[in-house]
Design a protein around this motif. Sequence first.
Motif, PDB file in Angstrom:
ATOM      1  N   ARG A  37      15.307   4.759  34.100  1.00 36.75           N
ATOM      2  CA  ARG A  37      15.904   5.950  33.497  1.00 36.75           C
ATOM      3  C   ARG A  37      15.284   6.202  32.130  1.00 36.75           C
ATOM      4  NH1 ARG A  37      19.259   8.602  36.025  1.00 36.75           N
ATOM      5  NH2 ARG A  37      19.678   9.875  34.199  1.00 36.75           N
ATOM      6  N   PHE A  49      20.608  12.814  21.506  1.00 37.06           N
ATOM      7  CA  PHE A  49      21.902  12.620  20.830  1.00 37.06           C
ATOM      8  C   PHE A  49      21.684  12.471  19.324  1.00 37.06           C
ATOM      9  CE2 PHE A  49      25.447  10.099  19.232  1.00 37.06           C
ATOM     10  CZ  PHE A  49      26.513  10.816  19.732  1.00 37.06           C
ATOM     11  N   SER A  67      37.914  35.645   0.445  1.00 35.67           N
ATOM     12  CA  SER A  67      39.351  35.891   0.687  1.00 35.67           C
ATOM     13  C   SER A  67      40.215  34.693   0.295  1.00 35.67           C
ATOM     14  CB  SER A  67      39.613  36.315   2.125  1.00 35.67           C
ATOM     15  OG  SER A  67      39.156  35.350   3.030  1.00 35.67           O
ATOM     16  N   LYS A  69      39.796  31.599   0.126  1.00 38.76           N
ATOM     17  CA  LYS A  69      39.746  30.324   0.830  1.00 38.76           C
ATOM     18  C   LYS A  69      39.050  29.281  -0.049  1.00 38.76           C
ATOM     19  CE  LYS A  69      40.358  31.808   5.483  1.00 38.76           C
ATOM     20  NZ  LYS A  69      40.605  33.254   5.318  1.00 38.76           N
ATOM     21  N   PRO A  75      36.621  24.784   8.616  1.00 38.78           N
ATOM     22  CA  PRO A  75      36.655  25.657   9.804  1.00 38.78           C
ATOM     23  C   PRO A  75      35.552  26.715   9.806  1.00 38.78           C
ATOM     24  CG  PRO A  75      38.861  25.324   9.001  1.00 38.78           C
ATOM     25  CD  PRO A  75      37.951  24.670   7.999  1.00 38.78           C
ATOM     26  N   ILE A  96      32.119  25.257  10.940  1.00 37.58           N
ATOM     27  CA  ILE A  96      31.940  24.680  12.280  1.00 37.58           C
ATOM     28  C   ILE A  96      31.011  25.497  13.190  1.00 37.58           C
ATOM     29  CG2 ILE A  96      33.187  24.170  14.430  1.00 37.58           C
ATOM     30  CD1 ILE A  96      35.239  22.722  12.789  1.00 37.58           C
ATOM     31  N   TYR A 107      36.232  24.064  22.606  1.00 38.72           N
ATOM     32  CA  TYR A 107      35.566  25.336  22.313  1.00 38.72           C
ATOM     33  C   TYR A 107      36.605  26.469  22.231  1.00 38.72           C
ATOM     34  CZ  TYR A 107      32.032  28.993  22.713  1.00 38.72           C
ATOM     35  OH  TYR A 107      31.235  30.072  22.484  1.00 38.72           O
ATOM     36  N   PHE A 125      39.158  25.843  19.356  1.00 39.08           N
ATOM     37  CA  PHE A 125      38.619  26.170  18.032  1.00 39.08           C
ATOM     38  C   PHE A 125      38.431  27.668  17.870  1.00 39.08           C
ATOM     39  CE2 PHE A 125      35.149  27.123  15.135  1.00 39.08           C
ATOM     40  CZ  PHE A 125      35.697  26.626  13.974  1.00 39.08           C
ATOM     41  N   MET A 179      39.949  29.501  14.809  1.00 41.11           N
ATOM     42  CA  MET A 179      39.012  30.092  13.849  1.00 41.11           C
ATOM     43  C   MET A 179      39.356  31.554  13.545  1.00 41.11           C
ATOM     44  SD  MET A 179      36.096  29.797  12.225  1.00 41.11           S
ATOM     45  CE  MET A 179      34.892  30.884  11.519  1.00 41.11           C
ATOM     46  N   TRP A 230      42.719  31.756  11.686  1.00 36.98           N
ATOM     47  CA  TRP A 230      42.562  31.192  10.343  1.00 36.98           C
ATOM     48  C   TRP A 230      41.785  32.150   9.445  1.00 36.98           C
ATOM     49  CZ3 TRP A 230      38.011  29.779   7.795  1.00 36.98           C
ATOM     50  CH2 TRP A 230      38.176  29.013   6.642  1.00 36.98           C
ATOM     51  N   TYR A 231      40.728  32.751   9.989  1.00 35.47           N
ATOM     52  CA  TYR A 231      39.861  33.597   9.186  1.00 35.47           C
ATOM     53  C   TYR A 231      40.528  34.913   8.843  1.00 35.47           C
ATOM     54  CZ  TYR A 231      35.253  34.083   7.227  1.00 35.47           C
ATOM     55  OH  TYR A 231      34.218  34.143   6.362  1.00 35.47           O
ATOM     56  N   ASN A 241      43.759  35.515   8.839  1.00 38.32           N
ATOM     57  CA  ASN A 241      44.857  35.193   7.937  1.00 38.32           C
ATOM     58  C   ASN A 241      45.947  36.258   7.930  1.00 38.32           C
ATOM     59  OD1 ASN A 241      46.103  33.470   6.250  1.00 38.32           O
ATOM     60  ND2 ASN A 241      44.973  34.058   4.407  1.00 38.32           N
ATOM     61  N   VAL A 288      32.401  11.540  22.807  1.00 35.16           N
ATOM     62  CA  VAL A 288      31.386  10.516  22.551  1.00 35.16           C
ATOM     63  C   VAL A 288      31.421   9.455  23.657  1.00 35.16           C
ATOM     64  CG1 VAL A 288      30.603   8.764  20.927  1.00 35.16           C
ATOM     65  CG2 VAL A 288      31.457  10.952  20.078  1.00 35.16           C
ATOM     66  N   ARG A 320      25.852   8.625  30.996  1.00 36.33           N
ATOM     67  CA  ARG A 320      25.932   8.720  32.437  1.00 36.33           C
ATOM     68  C   ARG A 320      26.873   7.674  33.043  1.00 36.33           C
ATOM     69  NH1 ARG A 320      22.374   6.791  36.584  1.00 36.33           N
ATOM     70  NH2 ARG A 320      21.959   8.378  38.159  1.00 36.33           N
TER      71      ARG A 320
END
Lengths: 198, 435
Positions: free
Chosen positions: A62, A70, A108, A110, A116, A119, B282, B285, B289, B292-293, B295, B328, B333
């Motif tokens: 492999r 990663f 605004s 923050k 957040p 991300i 996904y 969030f 997001m 939160w943004y 508000n 993680v 595999r």
Amino acid sequence: MSNISQATSTAHRPVYGLIAEFENTHDLMHAAEKVRDAGFIWWDCCTPFPVHGLDKAMGVKRTWLPFFVFGAGATGTAAAFVLQTFTNSFGFSAWALVKVTGYPYLISGKPMMSLPAFIPVMFELTVLFSALSCVGLMFLFNGLPRLYHPLLQNNRFRRATNDRFFVVIEARDPKFLRGSTEAFLRTLGASAVEAVED
Amino acid sequence: MSHAPHADLSPKNTQLGPGSLTLRNAAAGIGIVCLGAGVYLGKSGAFETDARTFWKIYLVSFLFGLTICLGGLFFVIIQFLTRAGWSVAVRRPAEALASNLKWIWLLFVPVLWMFFNGTAGTLFPWADLATLEANDPGIAHVVEKKVAFLNANFFLLRAVVYFAAWALLAWFFTNQSTLQDHDGAMSRTKSMQKWSGPAAIVFGLTTTFAAVDWIMSLSPAWFSTMFGVYFFTGCVTGGYASLALITARLKRWGFLHGIVTGEHLQDLGKLLFAFGMVFWAYIGFSQYMLIWYANLPEETGWFLTRQVGGWLPITLMLLFGHFVVPFVGMISRWPKRFGLSLAFASVWMLCFHWIDLYWLVMPEIPSDIGSFASYGDLVAKYGTQSNGLENPLNYILAFGVLSLVVAGSVAYLQGRSLVPMRDPRLHESLSFENV
């Protein structure tokens, strides 16, 4: 190419390796197992389409690629975090080829360093770093790009993209001996065995 | 293409033995006892449980069972929609989960009954506008404009439609698949493929609206256009985790030897990884997001409540336990390919799926959440509120519902072989290998 010119060139050029032609995947799979068990290292199978289970029959280990990807992904996450924290949150200057200064930007009400909002960029850079390193390292590991390969000079080998399956044993393999390896390949049920010049 | 599979399809390998009868009866017995005891204790106010908390706990437990079964149904539908070959060997356990949708509505009857004896306001604030007006005029003012959708009759009608749709879909796919075991008719596969498209649409619409009705309307002023998808990620988390767990268990018990291989387990692990961990994070969030943004006061309060007091640890627990740690752990595999590691990951994800539902349903948004000058003031007032996880009712009721789901699934598997014997793609599934 005529037989005469091929014969002449054989006399002058070193042998790249031997190719053995098989007519179906079953024979190829069987041959691959035998070549693997014979202990060859520098050899490969060439097929017109992916053959399931061939990796196992060839004893291919492999790949290490996922571990590098990663690492690259984690680098991307960290890079995005540092980039945004620096540019958005700190007023001090740093040298990165040229002198750059962070620019604290109040949005605004923050906090300056609000995770957040960072991300999405962290996610995108993770994907970008992993994808690019994945493709780049795949090319590197496979020795690509490679504009010339001795096998492409061989007329018989052309059918590797159509309806024939090949086992190729390279001459640099420590176990390679022109005569005995050729005899060995014939015992595997190859429909033809041929030497390929470098 | 590779070596032709010689899988053992004899009854010894593909039929549950008499031991499963004991398992089914024990699970059904434990389920009924737990549910009965839980309802009795909750109604009598044990563990200082008030009526609203009890009904919320009941709702969490019901949704826990429901989402698992919906996940099973979704798996079955998608396999026919995509004409998948690999999954035939593991389709029966998913059908077993889906088959519970034929009776699981029974557990929701007590909630619906509240609309008939006039106590629905304890669970759904919008059902009792007068009380809401008295307690929280600001919220009541917003909710009054939603009455066209949030009213008892329409709510009941929608609930009936959801349950009818799910029961019908579950019946259709399980029935056709079972009948094919006997007659081997290709037309059954064709008809399931034909109807899988409409089924997916019906599934998407009903789960979305059910999420809005049963979870979002608990905080009737709050809204999130992404909530249906978030609920769906919960369905697939629960469904795929259960499917992987059942498959790994069946193999451990000595069934499906040579039929379900590491290749199938790896694909189930991939699905759990992709949907339960990555897709959940996904969507979760994305929802967080945007709110939160932007508000906006009527939206932010929902998340703000979950960031103070006892809810903060649960929020962080979800972030790490539902995403970071399993992401993680399962990214490579080999953990997906072995029954033991896959089963561990499945149990882990089922636990966090329950916590996710608990986190969605339980927190109460304080009516004065928007009136604080700073985050510090909010923490000063609500920083000590409990998350209620110490209440044993949570676990009694959840375990009760889960046991009933186990009993129903085992009962389904008893009635037929563990693989769809005469599915036209069974051979493809048996020889399946990951590239």
